[in-house]
Design a protein around this motif. Structure first.
Motif, PDB file in Angstrom:
ATOM      1  N   LEU A   1      -6.949  -4.162  -2.335  1.00 18.87           N
ATOM      2  CA  LEU A   1      -5.771  -3.440  -2.827  1.00 18.87           C
ATOM      3  C   LEU A   1      -5.453  -3.807  -4.276  1.00 18.87           C
ATOM      4  O   LEU A   1      -4.875  -3.003  -5.023  1.00 18.87           O
ATOM      5  CB  LEU A   1      -4.578  -3.754  -1.918  1.00 18.87           C
ATOM      6  N   SER A   2      -5.833  -5.028  -4.675  1.00 26.27           N
ATOM      7  CA  SER A   2      -5.572  -5.451  -6.059  1.00 26.27           C
ATOM      8  C   SER A   2      -6.316  -4.563  -7.059  1.00 26.27           C
ATOM      9  O   SER A   2      -5.857  -4.370  -8.189  1.00 26.27           O
ATOM     10  CB  SER A   2      -5.981  -6.919  -6.260  1.00 26.27           C
TER      11      SER A   2
ATOM     12  N   ARG B   1       0.842  -1.208   0.000  1.00 21.87           N
ATOM     13  CA  ARG B   1       0.000   0.000   0.000  1.00 21.87           C
ATOM     14  C   ARG B   1       0.874   1.254   0.000  1.00 21.87           C
ATOM     15  O   ARG B   1       0.621   2.215  -0.744  1.00 21.87           O
ATOM     16  CB  ARG B   1      -0.919  -0.035   1.231  1.00 21.87           C
ATOM     17  N   GLN B   2       1.939   1.233   0.812  1.00 19.75           N
ATOM     18  CA  GLN B   2       2.860   2.361   0.897  1.00 19.75           C
ATOM     19  C   GLN B   2       3.617   2.536  -0.417  1.00 19.75           C
ATOM     20  O   GLN B   2       3.844   3.672  -0.877  1.00 19.75           O
ATOM     21  CB  GLN B   2       3.842   2.137   2.052  1.00 19.75           C
ATOM     22  N   ALA B   3       4.005   1.408  -1.034  1.00 20.46           N
ATOM     23  CA  ALA B   3       4.728   1.464  -2.311  1.00 20.46           C
ATOM     24  C   ALA B   3       3.878   2.105  -3.400  1.00 20.46           C
ATOM     25  O   ALA B   3       4.383   2.866  -4.235  1.00 20.46           O
ATOM     26  CB  ALA B   3       5.145   0.051  -2.730  1.00 20.46           C
ATOM     27  N   LEU B   4       2.567   1.819  -3.373  1.00 21.70           N
ATOM     28  CA  LEU B   4       1.662   2.410  -4.360  1.00 21.70           C
ATOM     29  C   LEU B   4       1.586   3.921  -4.152  1.00 21.70           C
ATOM     30  O   LEU B   4       1.622   4.687  -5.123  1.00 21.70           O
ATOM     31  CB  LEU B   4       0.277   1.769  -4.228  1.00 21.70           C
ATOM     32  N   ARG B   5       1.531   4.344  -2.877  1.00 21.10           N
ATOM     33  CA  ARG B   5       1.494   5.785  -2.578  1.00 21.10           C
ATOM     34  C   ARG B   5       2.796   6.468  -2.994  1.00 21.10           C
ATOM     35  O   ARG B   5       2.793   7.602  -3.460  1.00 21.10           O
ATOM     36  CB  ARG B   5       1.284   6.000  -1.068  1.00 21.10           C
TER      37      ARG B   5
ATOM     38  N   ARG C   1       6.673 -11.945  -6.319  1.00 25.41           N
ATOM     39  CA  ARG C   1       7.114 -11.614  -4.970  1.00 25.41           C
ATOM     40  C   ARG C   1       6.063 -10.824  -4.186  1.00 25.41           C
ATOM     41  O   ARG C   1       6.141 -10.752  -2.956  1.00 25.41           O
ATOM     42  CB  ARG C   1       8.422 -10.807  -5.020  1.00 25.41           C
ATOM     43  N   PHE C   2       5.096 -10.204  -4.886  1.00 30.82           N
ATOM     44  CA  PHE C   2       4.154  -9.360  -4.151  1.00 30.82           C
ATOM     45  C   PHE C   2       2.693  -9.505  -4.581  1.00 30.82           C
ATOM     46  O   PHE C   2       1.795  -9.332  -3.750  1.00 30.82           O
ATOM     47  CB  PHE C   2       4.569  -7.885  -4.232  1.00 30.82           C
ATOM     48  N   LEU C   3       2.418  -9.845  -5.839  1.00 35.34           N
ATOM     49  CA  LEU C   3       1.020  -9.922  -6.278  1.00 35.34           C
ATOM     50  C   LEU C   3       0.202 -10.995  -5.552  1.00 35.34           C
ATOM     51  O   LEU C   3      -0.993 -10.785  -5.302  1.00 35.34           O
ATOM     52  CB  LEU C   3       0.942 -10.134  -7.798  1.00 35.34           C
ATOM     53  N   PRO C   4       0.790 -12.174  -5.207  1.00 32.48           N
ATOM     54  CA  PRO C   4      -0.020 -13.163  -4.471  1.00 32.48           C
ATOM     55  C   PRO C   4      -0.600 -12.623  -3.164  1.00 32.48           C
ATOM     56  O   PRO C   4      -1.650 -13.088  -2.710  1.00 32.48           O
ATOM     57  CB  PRO C   4       0.981 -14.300  -4.202  1.00 32.48           C
ATOM     58  N   PHE C   5       0.051 -11.629  -2.544  1.00 26.10           N
ATOM     59  CA  PHE C   5      -0.445 -11.085  -1.282  1.00 26.10           C
ATOM     60  C   PHE C   5      -1.731 -10.284  -1.467  1.00 26.10           C
ATOM     61  O   PHE C   5      -2.505 -10.133  -0.528  1.00 26.10           O
ATOM     62  CB  PHE C   5       0.625 -10.195  -0.634  1.00 26.10           C
TER      63      PHE C   5
END
Length: 312
Positions: free
Chosen positions: A165-166, A111-115, A155-159
């Motif tokens: 958030l997807s 979420r932070q990475a998207l921001r 590394r991150f999409l499965p989460f």
């Protein structure tokens, strides 16, 4: 005589069992507690019945060294007992708790990475193997992690696969791809770009409206320059809704591709109902078609279906 029961407040109680010879010695006590809680109570000629949910944690252990931590663990385990249907006990699982914590921490980081604008799109060319012409590109997301470097989607999409958030990430991908298309258009380069859309985003009631709004922000980009790739398993989760969403988008020119075709249990009815222009055969069939004799007839069958339904 050695055990303690305390009322914490409301309908919550704590029980301390001491002098257990093994970690399983608490089990008979839990059964007795559940049975005692379930005893019917008479009140004004009515029979009242309640049940209990019990969370259990054991000591000594590595994860907790004080009473507050043990209480928190027991409380979490009690919550799991409630989720599992109540009238039962559940033992605290340190490994599971750590996995849940790690999962939530990863969601917060994403979420932070998207921001912070840490995601980037890479464009994988689509090449006509007969002519050598680049006919389009597929937008592939990467995470430019400030500490770990460039991270692949696995590394991150499965989460975020089944998380709201997807949808935010999916909309960012489409908006970024449209900006790139606009820049290519300005250079006189007309290409189509395909983007992957997951089930939560596709099944959102406003998917078509959001997509149309994003396209309106880039008026120089024709709608047919965007192709939405949908995993076969996502498309088939709710065929009626998926079909309506696709039809709504197709009306303003957006094209669809069915990805990883052949990995599930595809029905000819789905090919008939869904307005898809392209079938993407799962790479497992193509990669091993010269070694695995069973793959070639599957490929030939899919190609025949594609031709029959007028799909690429």
């Amino acid at each position: 005589e050695s055990d303690t029961v305390a009322r914490l407040g409301g309908d919550e109680f704590a029980v301390v069992l001491t002098d257990l010879a093994t970690e399983h010695d608490y089990l008979p006590v839990m059964e007795r507690l559940l049975a005692a809680a379930a005893d019917p109570v008479m009140a004004q000629d009515k029979v009242l019945r309640v049940s209990a949910s019990i969370g259990v944690t054991l000591y000594p252990q590595v994860d907790a060294d004080n009473a507050d931590q043990l209480m928190r663990q027991a409380d979490q385990a009690m919550y799991q007992a409630k989720l599992a249907g109540k009238n039962r006990y559940h033992q605290y699982d340190a490994a599971r708790d750590q996995a849940i914590r790690s999962h939530h921490e990863m969601l917060d980081a994403i979420r932070q990475a998207l921001r912070n604008g840490e995601f980037v799109l890479y464009y994988q060319p689509k090449v006509n193997m007969r002519s050598g012409e680049v006919v389009g590109a597929e937008a592939l997301i990467r995470w430019q992690h400030p500490q770990e470097g460039l991270l692949a989607p696995a590394r991150f999409l499965p989460f975020v696969e089944h998380h709201a958030l997807s949808i935010d990430i999916g909309e960012w991908v489409i908006a970024t791809a449209l900006r790139q298309l606009e820049q290519w258009q300005a250079l006189g380069l007309r290409l189509s770009v395909s983007v992957n859309v997951g089930a939560p985003q596709l099944q959102h009631p406003d998917f078509a409206a959001h997509l149309q709004a994003l396209l309106a922000m880039h008026p120089t980009v024709p709608a047919d320059c965007i192709e939405i790739e949908v995993l076969e398993t996502s498309a088939l989760a709710d065929v009626a809704h998926t079909s309506r969403a696709m039809q709504a988008c197709a009306e303003f020119g957006v094209r669809f591709a069915l990805d990883d075709f052949g990995t599930g249990y595809p029905s000819l009815m789905y090919l008939k109902q869904l307005p898809i222009s392209t079938i993407k055969i799962d790479q497992g069939f193509v990669r091993h078609m010269l070694e695995d004799t069973d793959n070639l007839p599957i490929l030939e069958g899919v190609l025949t279906l594609a031709r029959g339904f007028g799909r690429s």
